[in-house]
Design a protein around this motif. Structure first.
Motif, mmCIF file in Angstrom:
data_model
loop_
_atom_site.group_PDB
_atom_site.id
_atom_site.type_symbol
_atom_site.label_atom_id
_atom_site.label_comp_id
_atom_site.label_asym_id
_atom_site.label_seq_id
_atom_site.Cartn_x
_atom_site.Cartn_y
_atom_site.Cartn_z
ATOM 1 N N ARG A 274 0.687 -1.319 -0.064
ATOM 2 C CA ARG A 274 0.027 0.092 -0.044
ATOM 3 C C ARG A 274 0.850 1.350 0.016
ATOM 4 O O ARG A 274 0.504 2.178 -0.931
ATOM 5 N N PRO A 275 2.022 1.322 0.586
ATOM 6 C CA PRO A 275 2.581 2.652 0.651
ATOM 7 C C PRO A 275 3.537 2.903 -0.380
ATOM 8 O O PRO A 275 3.720 1.988 -1.133
ATOM 9 N N ARG A 276 3.725 4.297 -0.569
ATOM 10 C CA ARG A 276 4.868 4.289 -1.590
ATOM 11 C C ARG A 276 6.095 4.107 -0.859
ATOM 12 O O ARG A 276 6.324 4.366 0.319
ATOM 13 N N LEU A 277 7.024 3.486 -1.557
ATOM 14 C CA LEU A 277 8.311 2.708 -1.006
ATOM 15 C C LEU A 277 9.472 3.732 -1.355
ATOM 16 O O LEU A 277 9.870 3.798 -2.832
ATOM 17 N N LEU A 278 10.020 4.416 -0.519
ATOM 18 C CA LEU A 278 11.342 5.202 -0.872
ATOM 19 C C LEU A 278 12.489 4.530 0.009
ATOM 20 O O LEU A 278 12.448 3.840 1.023
ATOM 21 N N GLY A 279 13.816 4.677 -0.559
ATOM 22 C CA GLY A 279 15.067 4.360 -0.133
ATOM 23 C C GLY A 279 16.088 5.139 -0.372
ATOM 24 O O GLY A 279 16.146 5.811 -1.436
ATOM 25 N N VAL A 383 15.984 -5.967 -7.648
ATOM 26 C CA VAL A 383 15.348 -7.556 -7.655
ATOM 27 C C VAL A 383 16.318 -8.560 -8.113
ATOM 28 O O VAL A 383 16.696 -8.715 -9.380
ATOM 29 N N TYR A 384 16.513 -9.550 -7.228
ATOM 30 C CA TYR A 384 17.551 -10.454 -7.443
ATOM 31 C C TYR A 384 17.281 -11.597 -6.024
ATOM 32 O O TYR A 384 16.741 -11.347 -5.076
ATOM 33 N N GLN A 403 16.633 3.118 -16.975
ATOM 34 C CA GLN A 403 16.179 2.364 -18.016
ATOM 35 C C GLN A 403 15.244 1.225 -17.636
ATOM 36 O O GLN A 403 14.498 0.838 -18.317
ATOM 37 N N SER A 404 15.432 0.757 -16.146
ATOM 38 C CA SER A 404 14.620 -0.326 -15.924
ATOM 39 C C SER A 404 14.041 -0.197 -14.479
ATOM 40 O O SER A 404 14.572 -0.988 -13.699
ATOM 41 N N PRO A 405 13.466 0.670 -14.129
ATOM 42 C CA PRO A 405 12.655 0.891 -12.762
ATOM 43 C C PRO A 405 12.065 -0.354 -12.243
ATOM 44 O O PRO A 405 11.944 -0.245 -10.847
ATOM 45 N N ASP A 406 11.620 -1.180 -13.275
ATOM 46 C CA ASP A 406 10.866 -2.449 -12.591
ATOM 47 C C ASP A 406 11.893 -3.345 -12.118
ATOM 48 O O ASP A 406 11.640 -4.283 -11.235
ATOM 49 N N ARG A 407 13.170 -3.022 -12.255
ATOM 50 C CA ARG A 407 14.268 -3.817 -11.634
ATOM 51 C C ARG A 407 14.481 -3.792 -10.026
ATOM 52 O O ARG A 407 15.013 -4.314 -9.549
ATOM 53 N N PHE A 408 13.820 -2.860 -9.558
ATOM 54 C CA PHE A 408 13.883 -2.343 -8.322
ATOM 55 C C PHE A 408 12.524 -2.512 -7.531
ATOM 56 O O PHE A 408 11.423 -2.291 -8.095
ATOM 57 N N HIS A 409 12.588 -3.104 -6.284
ATOM 58 C CA HIS A 409 11.501 -3.360 -5.316
ATOM 59 C C HIS A 409 10.838 -1.811 -4.795
ATOM 60 O O HIS A 409 9.467 -1.516 -4.935
#
Length: 438
Positions: A274-279, A383-384, A403-409
């Protein structure tokens, strides 16, 4: 056939060694520090007195929270919950506040002061035993979240996160609440250099902690050198771990506590939905690590009746030397197979080599004291597989994020401009978070 990352230890008799006499043992013990190794100093004792303190007792773990209301306010309205990280013993919440509120730029308020200026009420979550299991301290975080919801005036959503292991504890707590269909009322989750896919302490240094604690036992009632390494929290957080100084075998799965925790997180969906995820990561995001030559000697200590050699982790390969140690007749040499050279990769740093060298009074170059503790690929939650670590830890993460933001949780990630000390507050990271939270 793929080979799992492993360590092998050979034990033999030293060529010129003799059994240590009681007098030699006493002399050696006096020369070695018995202080617990690998702890982190989060900050100087704090002077800011909290406006309120919450006791958060429980069955599996207990803790407390220090509450600092927004400037000019006397009640909770816009909660910012931030959990303490990996270390030994109880949290020091005033020191934690002081660390994150120390001015990172001359003439500019600290990070927490600026949050309070923006209306945030800071709730620091602490634990009576930072070294216990993550799931247990997550119970403490859940109690703090429930207390914040109960005491909040209005319906402003929560911001919840933490530094180091605190980011993992709150990640787990929020994901568990969602699995139980509990409304945690959290709009933003944030982690500060949290080891989402594991942290790293050199295997040879872990072995030395076990080895030397037997030569220099701690005083009764005091923790010994290896107590943080052998703790439940260390077993869950460290990607590679050994249970003692003579262990030979796989290192990424040496503890069931880690494999069970990784599996449990996956069953909860890995991250809250549910939350926006920042790191933010203390490591550099451009793939530039520290100049620590893989396989080279970091320090070499020689005494009349003992010795210790530590090498920077070699880059994979088979039966790669990482060092050894001896006392009296006992001589141990260690090699690793398929373990990546993580000491010099981009990441938040810890002076692990320096701490061990200081404990035995070994000479070490200032440039060699610190290596990666939380690799940037871990802090950024790429993501690995967190057990197999099937990733290049020297990736240019800034390019990958573009280039590939979907590679990050995580939905958004920021990196420091260079590899800074784990949990350090820099202007780059603080300003990025203040911008996102505003």
């Amino acid at each position: 056939m793929a080979v799992n990352p492993r360590i092998d230890v050979s034990t033999s008799l030293a060529t010129n060694g003799t059994d240590l006499t009681p007098e030699e043992l006493a002399e050696l013990a006096a020369a070695i520090s018995s202080d617990i190794l690998f702890t982190t100093d989060i900050g100087l004792p704090g002077e800011r007195v909290p406006d309120a303190t919450w006791e958060l007792p429980g069955g599996r773990a207990s803790g407390s929270a220090a509450v600092y209301y927004a400037h000019g306010r006397t009640h909770l309205e816009k909660p910012f919950l931030f959990a303490d990280g990996f270390n030994y013993g109880p949290s020091d919440l005033p020191a934690l506040f002081n660390h994150f509120n120390a001015p990172y730029e001359s003439g500019r308020p600290g990070f927490f002061d600026q949050l309070q200026d923006r209306g945030y009420d800071i709730v620091l979550i602490g634990f009576d035993e930072r070294h216990t299991r993550i799931q247990h301290n997550a119970d403490v975080a859940v109690r703090a979240i429930r207390r914040a919801i109960d005491e909040r005036h209005g319906d402003e959503p929560l911001t919840v996160g933490g530094v180091s292991m605190g980011g993992i504890i709150t990640r787990y707590a929020l994901a568990r609440l969602e699995s139980e269909q509990v409304d945690h009322q959290t709009a933003t989750y944030l982690s500060w250099d949290s080891p989402h896919n594991g942290a790293w302490i050199p295997l040879i240094l872990q072995q030395m902690a076990y080895f030397f604690e037997k030569l220099a036992p701690a005083k009764p009632g005091q923790p010994s050198q290896a107590d943080l390494i052998r703790s439940d929290a260390a077993q869950q957080l460290l990607w590679a771990w050994v249970p003692d100084a003579t262990y030979s075998g796989d290192v990424a799965t040496a503890s069931e506590l880690r494999t069970d925790f990784v599996r449990e997180l996956a069953d909860l969906g890995d991250f809250p939905r549910r939350p926006r995820l920042l790191g933010v990561a203390n490591g550099s995001g451009d793939g530039t690590g520290r100049p620590l030559p893989a396989g080279e000697i970091a320090f070499d200590w020689q005494a009349l009746v003992a010795s210790a050699t530590a090498r920077f982790q070699p880059d994979r390969g088979t039966d790669q030397r990482i060092g050894g140690m001896h006392a009296g007749l006992s001589l141990r040499r260690s090699t690793t197979t398929e373990v990546p050279a993580l000491d010099g990769v981009p990441g938040g740093t810890l002076d692990s080599f320096g701490k061990v060298a200081d404990a035995i009074k070994a000479k070490i170059s200032e440039d060699y004291r610190s290596g990666a503790f939380v690799p940037a690929v871990s802090a950024a939650a790429v993501v690995y597989d967190p057990i197999a670590w099937d990733i290049d830890p020297n990736l240019n993460l800034r390019d990958l994020l573009d280039q590939s933001p979907d590679r990050f949780h995580l939905h958004e990630v920021a990196f420091d401009t260079e590899n800074t000390e784990h949990s350090a507050v820099s202007g780059v990271l603080a300003e990025w978070l203040l911008d996102r939270l505003s």
